[in-house]
Motif scaffolding. Structure first.
Motif, PDB file in Angstrom:
ATOM      1  N   ALA A  85       0.653  -1.132   0.066  1.00  0.00           N
ATOM      2  CA  ALA A  85       0.009   0.088  -0.043  1.00  0.00           C
ATOM      3  C   ALA A  85       0.842   1.078   0.144  1.00  0.00           C
ATOM      4  CB  ALA A  85      -0.727   0.085   1.219  1.00  0.00           C
ATOM      5  N   ASN A  86       0.532   2.221  -0.630  1.00  0.00           N
ATOM      6  CA  ASN A  86       1.153   3.542  -0.767  1.00  0.00           C
ATOM      7  C   ASN A  86       0.889   4.255   0.414  1.00  0.00           C
ATOM      8  OD1 ASN A  86       2.575   3.167  -3.481  1.00  0.00           O
ATOM      9  ND2 ASN A  86       0.644   3.939  -4.242  1.00  0.00           N
ATOM     10  N   PRO A  87       2.211   4.772   1.013  1.00  0.00           N
ATOM     11  CA  PRO A  87       1.929   5.688   2.297  1.00  0.00           C
ATOM     12  C   PRO A  87       1.418   6.812   1.833  1.00  0.00           C
ATOM     13  CG  PRO A  87       4.214   5.805   1.450  1.00  0.00           C
ATOM     14  CD  PRO A  87       3.661   4.712   0.566  1.00  0.00           C
ATOM     15  N   PRO A  88       0.504   7.682   2.677  1.00  0.00           N
ATOM     16  CA  PRO A  88      -0.438   8.797   2.440  1.00  0.00           C
ATOM     17  C   PRO A  88       0.705   9.887   1.919  1.00  0.00           C
ATOM     18  CG  PRO A  88      -1.291   7.643   4.106  1.00  0.00           C
ATOM     19  CD  PRO A  88      -0.283   7.091   3.750  1.00  0.00           C
ATOM     20  N   LYS A  89       0.380  10.919   1.434  1.00  0.00           N
ATOM     21  CA  LYS A  89       1.444  12.038   1.002  1.00  0.00           C
ATOM     22  C   LYS A  89       1.484  12.820   2.491  1.00  0.00           C
ATOM     23  CE  LYS A  89       1.778  16.596  -1.607  1.00  0.00           C
ATOM     24  NZ  LYS A  89       1.306  17.111  -2.345  1.00  0.00           N
ATOM     25  N   ALA A  90       0.634  12.849   3.203  1.00  0.00           N
ATOM     26  CA  ALA A  90       0.672  13.540   4.586  1.00  0.00           C
ATOM     27  C   ALA A  90       1.653  13.008   5.240  1.00  0.00           C
ATOM     28  CB  ALA A  90      -0.654  13.537   5.037  1.00  0.00           C
ATOM     29  N   ALA A  91       1.803  11.610   5.415  1.00  0.00           N
ATOM     30  CA  ALA A  91       2.673  10.851   6.133  1.00  0.00           C
ATOM     31  C   ALA A  91       4.060  11.163   5.650  1.00  0.00           C
ATOM     32  CB  ALA A  91       2.409   9.721   6.285  1.00  0.00           C
ATOM     33  N   VAL A  92       4.246  11.276   4.549  1.00  0.00           N
ATOM     34  CA  VAL A  92       5.644  11.353   3.860  1.00  0.00           C
ATOM     35  C   VAL A  92       6.228  12.764   4.362  1.00  0.00           C
ATOM     36  CG1 VAL A  92       7.392  11.359   1.835  1.00  0.00           C
ATOM     37  CG2 VAL A  92       5.264   9.891   2.289  1.00  0.00           C
ATOM     38  N   THR A  93       5.205  13.716   4.060  1.00  0.00           N
ATOM     39  CA  THR A  93       5.529  15.047   4.409  1.00  0.00           C
ATOM     40  C   THR A  93       5.720  15.335   5.937  1.00  0.00           C
ATOM     41  OG1 THR A  93       3.936  15.866   2.716  1.00  0.00           O
ATOM     42  CG2 THR A  93       4.748  17.495   4.479  1.00  0.00           C
ATOM     43  N   ALA A  94       5.131  14.488   6.670  1.00  0.00           N
ATOM     44  CA  ALA A  94       5.358  14.743   8.234  1.00  0.00           C
ATOM     45  C   ALA A  94       6.688  14.201   8.567  1.00  0.00           C
ATOM     46  CB  ALA A  94       4.368  13.769   9.119  1.00  0.00           C
ATOM     47  N   ILE A  95       7.307  13.083   7.705  1.00  0.00           N
ATOM     48  CA  ILE A  95       8.583  12.536   8.055  1.00  0.00           C
ATOM     49  C   ILE A  95       9.587  13.891   7.811  1.00  0.00           C
ATOM     50  CG2 ILE A  95      10.502  11.134   7.337  1.00  0.00           C
ATOM     51  CD1 ILE A  95       7.951   9.073   6.630  1.00  0.00           C
ATOM     52  N   ALA A  96       9.170  14.417   6.467  1.00  0.00           N
ATOM     53  CA  ALA A  96      10.151  15.355   6.161  1.00  0.00           C
ATOM     54  C   ALA A  96      10.192  16.615   7.209  1.00  0.00           C
ATOM     55  CB  ALA A  96       9.769  16.009   4.713  1.00  0.00           C
ATOM     56  N   ARG A  97       9.018  17.072   7.753  1.00  0.00           N
ATOM     57  CA  ARG A  97       8.995  18.149   8.803  1.00  0.00           C
ATOM     58  C   ARG A  97       9.626  17.755   9.930  1.00  0.00           C
ATOM     59  NH1 ARG A  97       3.682  19.133  10.163  1.00  0.00           N
ATOM     60  NH2 ARG A  97       4.191  21.208  11.029  1.00  0.00           N
ATOM     61  N   LEU A  98       9.336  16.490  10.373  1.00  0.00           N
ATOM     62  CA  LEU A  98      10.046  15.944  11.614  1.00  0.00           C
ATOM     63  C   LEU A  98      11.489  15.790  11.698  1.00  0.00           C
ATOM     64  CD1 LEU A  98       9.887  14.897  14.770  1.00  0.00           C
ATOM     65  CD2 LEU A  98       9.419  12.669  13.519  1.00  0.00           C
ATOM     66  N   THR A  99      12.048  15.374  10.601  1.00  0.00           N
ATOM     67  CA  THR A  99      13.486  15.082  10.413  1.00  0.00           C
ATOM     68  C   THR A  99      14.096  16.583   9.984  1.00  0.00           C
ATOM     69  OG1 THR A  99      13.418  14.649   7.916  1.00  0.00           O
ATOM     70  CG2 THR A  99      13.267  12.672   9.683  1.00  0.00           C
ATOM     71  N   ALA A 100      13.603  17.283   9.362  1.00  0.00           N
ATOM     72  CA  ALA A 100      14.225  18.726   9.112  1.00  0.00           C
ATOM     73  C   ALA A 100      14.486  19.452  10.520  1.00  0.00           C
ATOM     74  CB  ALA A 100      13.234  19.635   8.391  1.00  0.00           C
ATOM     75  N   TRP A 101      13.546  19.372  11.382  1.00  0.00           N
ATOM     76  CA  TRP A 101      13.638  19.823  12.986  1.00  0.00           C
ATOM     77  C   TRP A 101      14.539  19.100  13.678  1.00  0.00           C
ATOM     78  CZ3 TRP A 101      11.648  18.068  17.507  1.00  0.00           C
ATOM     79  CH2 TRP A 101      11.894  18.802  18.654  1.00  0.00           C
ATOM     80  N   LYS A 102      14.286  17.683  13.745  1.00  0.00           N
ATOM     81  CA  LYS A 102      15.259  17.019  14.868  1.00  0.00           C
ATOM     82  C   LYS A 102      16.489  16.692  14.563  1.00  0.00           C
ATOM     83  CE  LYS A 102      15.758  13.906  18.246  1.00  0.00           C
ATOM     84  NZ  LYS A 102      15.452  14.087  19.615  1.00  0.00           N
ATOM     85  N   LEU A 103      16.746  16.609  13.235  1.00  0.00           N
ATOM     86  CA  LEU A 103      18.221  16.323  12.677  1.00  0.00           C
ATOM     87  C   LEU A 103      18.941  17.674  12.620  1.00  0.00           C
ATOM     88  CD1 LEU A 103      17.556  14.130   9.728  1.00  0.00           C
ATOM     89  CD2 LEU A 103      18.632  13.674  11.863  1.00  0.00           C
TER      90      LEU A 103
END
Length: 481
Positions: free
Chosen positions: A398-416
């Protein structure tokens, strides 16, 4: 908001527990691969642990139909642990050590299932299938498969969490929704190669049925100041480590703009950068639902927190718990997985540092502080100096929702960004031991990696893994690179 607390009790707790925004120069005592990271690992050298005595570790030997009393926060939950028995429905049935299960039966309500066994070093080579009956109905689901290989989501070898003596082998958890009937069959795989004996099932197989309990009561938002007297010591400790980001006992850590996040980081570094001249590469802090917000019962985890030196990489996972949940149920899914990790599998806490639901909401995972380098149990061999992010669901086909992929990007941009890591870059991590890399080997990995990059596994599912390139580029762009 920095340092804002609710009462004198809250102030006392924060003074004992809260740390400044964690950066590589201000991290807690390191926990390296192979190091003995005891459940009593201290926080930063200037920081004290919870202001009360240690509690005994939770037992993983849950009695059948055992009920856990509601927590101090009023969130009940329970685990029913049922031993599997040989299945012999007809003459062609396999020997007892090759096929076990339970026939249809009524049980107390539950929402998540999994299978555990005695020895965490054993692997279940075979299939696990369950079907369930929706609560209050006569409707049974079809057979659903349970992911059998879960040992790669675990603490590193030679750590205290791994060697606690409380661990069990376990499948991935499967979310089935509110149910009160269950049937299960576990079959060892056959090996038809000449000279190879058929696989046997691990000893001590048990079916774990987890009831997540009710949702936390509605709250007034992150600005609400609750009475500290309503908090347990464990809940106060879990909240106080985020005191630089939100009030004590907050359900949500609010998002910040990029400029606010940069200013916050510069202030934490003692103003060494000058706003407008030298800006750190960091994305805006996203909104994060705290453990309080999703209803974690802080009494069941190990009391103290374990830290590593820094955060050099983020490993992306899927929970393999299925996609049949609504985003409004994400808290229940998290509470169920948390209880399964701790009570059923014997881990010290929730395994992942963060979770993301399919609507893109971000949740605090393992306790210790969302900005701090908390040692997780998400990528066996590479838990040190990394953070683990689990997308709730199964994304093999199943394809991951776009919102979930965007959340990964947002979280890693901050945390990293807190630790100066470039989401598009690579880094070196020392292996703590696994099935791809020997212990002690320095391994070059992408700063945002999939679980399968550090361990031979399907996780995070092929469809989610294929989206990591987009997450890396978006994360870097959010950092201003």
């Amino acid at each position: 908001m920095r340092g804002f607390l609710a009462s004198s009790i809250g102030v006392t707790c924060a003074a004992a527990l809260a740390l400044p925004l964690t950066l590589p120069s201000t991290t807690a005592r390191a926990a390296t691969p192979g190091a003995k990271t005891a459940p009593t690992t201290k926080t930063a050298p200037s920081t004290k642990t919870a202001p009360s005595t240690k509690t005994a570790a939770p037992s993983t030997k849950a009695a059948p139909n055992a009920k856990t009393a509601p927590s101090a926060e009023g969130i009940p939950g329970s685990t029913q642990s049922l031993p599997l028995a040989p299945l012999a429905a007809d003459r062609s049935a396999a020997p007892a050590e090759r096929e076990q299960g339970l026939t249809r039966r009524d049980v107390r309500p539950f929402s998540l299932v999994g299978v555990v066994w005695d020895d965490p070093a054993d692997e279940l080579h075979g299939t696990v299938q369950v079907r369930t009956r929706a609560t209050g109905t006569t409707t049974w689901s079809g057979w659903q498969g349970v992911e059998t290989h879960n040992h790669e989501h675990a603490a590193d070898p030679d750590t205290m969490e791994r060697g606690s003596g409380r661990l069990r082998g376990s499948t991935a958890p499967l979310w089935v929704g509110d149910s009160d009937g269950v049937e299960i069959r576990v079959r060892a795989e056959s090996d038809r190669r000449a000279g190879h004996a058929p696989a046997l099932l691990p000893e001590g197989l048990r079916l774990e049925l987890v009831d997540p309990g009710d949702e936390p009561p509605p709250r007034g938002g992150p600005a609400e100041v609750p009475r500290a007297t309503a908090m347990s010591a464990e809940a106060a400790a879990a909240s106080a480590v985020n005191a630089d980001l939100a009030p004590l006992d907050a359900a949500v850590i609010p998002e910040l703009t990029k400029r606010q996040t940069e200013a916050d980081l510069i202030a934490a570094r003692g103003g060494r950068e000058v706003v407008g001249k030298v800006r750190p590469y960091i994305g805006p802090r996203p909104r994060i639902t705290t453990r309080k917000g999703w209803g974690a019962d802080e009494r069941i985890r190990e009391r103290d927190f374990a830290y590593t030196r820094t955060v050099k990489a983020a490993f992306v996972h899927h929970s393999a718990s299925g996609n049949n949940y609504r985003c409004s149920e994400a808290g229940s899914v998290l509470r169920s997985i948390y209880r399964y990790h701790v009570r059923s599998s014997g881990w010290r806490d929730f395994g992942y540092n963060f979770a993301v639901d399919k609507c893109g909401n971000i949740y605090e995972g393992r306790a210790g502080g969302v900005a701090k380098p908390v040692l997780g149990a998400h990528t066996r061999g590479f838990n040190a100096n990394s953070t683990g992010i689990a997308v709730l669901g199964t994304y093999s086909s199943a394809n991951p929702p776009k919102a979930a992929v965007t959340a990964i990007a947002r979280l890693t941009a901050w945390k990293l960004g807190l630790y100066g890591a470039n989401p598009r870059g690579t880094t070196y991590l020392k292996s703590g031991g696994g099935n791809l890399f020997k212990k002690g080997r320095n391994v070059r990995l992408r700063v945002i990696s999939g679980h399968r990059d550090g361990f031979a596994t399907d996780c995070p599912g092929s469809r989610l893994y294929d989206k990591l390139g987009k997450a890396r580029s978006s994360s870097a762009r959010m950092q201003g690179r």
